[in-house]
Design a protein around this motif. Sequence first.
Motif: not given
Length: 475
Positions: A380-382, A357-360, A388-389
Amino acid sequence: MDQPTIYLYNTLNRRREVFKPIKPGEVSMYNCGPTVYFNMHIGNLRAYLVVDVLRRMFEYLGYSVEQVMNFTDVGHLTSDADEGEDKMEKAARRDSKDPWEIAQFYINAVRSDFKDMNYLTPKHWVRATDHIKEMIGLIQKMEQNGFTYKTDCAVYFDVTKYPSYTQLQGGQELEDKKVGVRDEVNVDPQKKHPADFALWMKCVGQHECHIMRWDSPWGAGFPGWHIECSAMGTKYLGDHFDIHTGGEDHISVHHTNERAQNYGAFKKEVVNVWLHNLFLMVDGGKMGKSRGNMYELQDVKEKGFEPLDLRYFFLGAQYRTRQNFTWEVMKAAQIARKNLSKAVIELNAQASDQEGIISERYRSQFIEAVADDLNTPKALSVMWALVKDETLSSADRLATVLDFDRVLGLDLKARLKNIRILTQDEEQKIERLVEARDAARGSKDWTRADDIRGELANMGVEIEDTPDGTVWRLT
Ligand SMILES: [Zn+2]
């Protein structure tokens, strides 16, 4: 989904503005395309990366995008003003071809670079020479509206008739403009103001032998450079559209003149947002042929990089900064992209076939970044923070990163199918074969060299011989 607020920097008003489309849910956009007499350099490629990400962002956010890009295949003289020779005809002489062949050759090259860079194909990808009729029609409109005058050599736009002529350049007084004051032997003595520019050049004087020529109400001739973009823009997008893009070098002459033509023909502001990317620097300085650093995509490939490494590099800077290209930074981009591919492949393996599921939470951060005047480094950093989360499942992270890639265009889905991670043994084996092939070539044993190339191909490895030695990549 609610459409988020999009900010874009509008050169016309010298500020970052909230973007409001003319028609809700639709974006009409014209992109100044390449003059097709030379291979594009990486600075050109950066300009089209910006165009590509802009379009992808709008489509990601649910807009439909009507996009027009031109090929300039006539009328761009060696100076951006009206002096010098037609670039196409000059190149035709250089390569002993006719200008039509030159145009076709370099149009094919542009198309191939676009494909390599994973740039979406513009909906209308059109040639100037296919729109001579529309250009003539537009010049006639300007003529009727009293914005033009004729000399023995050309039809000119009279800039003094348009009070806000210099607004795109920053609005300085017209008299301050130092156009045409250089020692140019070719300046038309009948030209009234140095900033006046040609809409139609007659085949007389220095242009007597111009090969590309068309009949017109003003005699045989060819269009000035700027008229094509006004003609093609308004033909496909109408007399009021949302966005016009180009490199910062277009602001002072080409786009200033295009805007004036639009006004001369339609008596109104045709374009809402003028969006310009700043230049790409190379090794901290300006790119230049004499400096030998006007790299093309082929040079990048010959150094062992993939076109998408260059794409990743471009994404690392916001378009309104002067990004600096060096081979070291390219190497870093290549490593980062490789790591991203590896991470995605691992997430895919861990997720097995589980639907993610796409993380909102990350999605809104990502949208905020790209909608903030295309802040791609932030985006890119997001993306990296998401990858990595570990509080999120692998399947959710995979679904989200693939969703972001609809904007970033790094073709991550294809990586999942194609990219293998080599073991150390495999990598060493490839290196050994490449060396053996180099040795065979050294002793002119072409059969053996070809056999090794075949063996590598069977392992899914492609090799290329470059001035810097042999490079290999996985296919
Ligand atoms: Zn243009």
